[in-house]
Design an enzyme around this catalytic site. Structure first.
Site, short mmCIF file in Angstrom:
data_model
loop_
_atom_site.label_atom_id
_atom_site.label_comp_id
_atom_site.label_asym_id
_atom_site.label_seq_id
_atom_site.Cartn_x
_atom_site.Cartn_y
_atom_site.Cartn_z
N ASN A 108 0.55 -1.30 0.00
CA ASN A 108 -0.14 0.01 0.03
C ASN A 108 0.99 1.10 0.19
OD1 ASN A 108 -2.55 1.31 0.30
ND2 ASN A 108 -1.88 1.86 2.49
N HIS A 110 1.05 5.18 1.49
CA HIS A 110 0.08 6.12 2.19
C HIS A 110 0.68 7.44 2.55
CE1 HIS A 110 -2.56 7.03 5.63
NE2 HIS A 110 -1.56 7.62 6.13
N LEU A 145 -4.45 -0.80 10.68
CA LEU A 145 -4.88 0.35 9.56
C LEU A 145 -3.42 1.02 9.47
CD1 LEU A 145 -6.64 2.38 8.24
CD2 LEU A 145 -6.70 3.69 10.29
N ASP A 146 -2.94 0.75 8.22
CA ASP A 146 -1.84 1.58 7.68
C ASP A 146 -0.56 0.85 8.67
OD1 ASP A 146 -3.11 2.81 5.70
OD2 ASP A 146 -3.42 4.18 7.02
#
Ligand code: GRF
Length: 202
Positions: A108, A110, A145-146
Site C-alpha cells: 500500500n 500512504h 490500519l496502515d
C-alpha cells in the site's frame, strides 16, 4: 517469469498510472498489471486500465458484508493468477482472508510518514498538526490500519507558504517515485521481511 499484479483502486489512479508507466518503460521488468479492481463504478483508474489494455473490473460493495465482498475480490485475484496485490488509493479496509492469503504480497502507498497520521486525509492531518517534515510510505499490508512493515519512506519539507493542496501535490510527486521503486524491489525478489523490519537486499 512474469510477476502478475492486481491493483485495487477507488478513484483517480495516478499511482496506478505510475506503476503502469514504470513497467512500460522497463523500469520494472518481468511484471504485468493484469487486472484493476475498483469498488467505485466511476473511478478514473478503471479508464486508465482500459487505455493500457488491462482488464478493469468494478465490484459493487452494495448489499454485501465485508467477508462476502472480499471473497469476490479473491475470486478475481485467483482468476488472474495474481502474485502481487497493490492498493493504490483504495479506500476500504481489506478483510483477514485476503490478507492471510496474500501475506507479504500486498503493498500500500500512504501519504504520510507512518506511523504518524494513519487513515484518511493524512496530508490534511499533517498540515493541521503543523509538522515541518511530511512525506509518504510504501508498506506491506497487515490486519491493522496502515500498520504493516515499512518498505520505503520519502520526506518532503513543509514550507511556510504552503497550503494543504501544495503540500499534497509535493507528497504525491514522491509517491509516484517510491511506489514503483518498492514494486521493483518486490518483483526482483529483493524484499526480506523480518518481523517489522523489511530489508532491501542489494
Ligand atoms: C494517494 O495520495 C495515496 O497515497 C492515497 O490515496 C491517494 C490516491 O491517489 N492512499 P491516486 O488514486 O493514486 O491518484
Amino acid at each position: 517469469m512474469t510477476v502478475k499484479i492486481a491493483v485495487l483502486v477507488s478513484g483517480r489512479g495516478s499511482n496506478l498510472q505510475a506503476i503502469i508507466d514504470s513497467i512500460e518503460k522497463g523500469y520494472i521488468k518481468n511484471a504485468a498489471v493484469n487486472v484493476v479492481i475498483s469498488n467505485k463504478a466511476d473511478a478514473y483508474a478503471l479508464e486508465r486500465a482500459g487505455k493500457h489494455g488491462i482488464s478493469a473490473v468494478f465490484l459493487d460493495p452494495e448489499g454485501r458484508d465485508r467477508a462476502e465482498y472480499d471473497r469476490e475480490i479473491l475470486n478475481v485475484l485467483k482468476r488472474y493468477d495474481t502474485d502481487l496485490l497493490l492498493l493504490a488509493g483504495y479506500f476500504r479496509l481489506l478483510g483477514s482472508e485476503i490478507i492471510g492469503t496474500y501475506r507479504h504480497r500486498i503493498l500500500n502507498i500512504h501519504p504520510s510518514l507512518l506511523p504518524a497520521f494513519k487513515g484518511l486525509h493524512a496530508q490534511k492531518q499533517a498540515f493541521e498538526y503543523g509538522v515541518k517534515v511530511a512525506g509518504c510510505t510504501v508498506h506491506f499490508v497487515d490486519e491493522g490500519l496502515d500498520s504493516g512493515p515499512i518498505i520505503i519512506q520519502k520526506c518532503v519539507p513543509v514550507l511556510p507558504e504552503d497550503t494543504e493542496e501544495i503540500l499534497t501535490a509535493r507528497i504525491l510527486e514522491q509517491e509516484h517515485i517510491i511506489y514503483p521503486e518498492a514494486v521493483r524491489l518486490f518483483v526482483e525478489g529483493k524484499l526480506k521481511v523480518e518481523g517489522r523490519n523489511v530489508i532491501a537486499l542489494a
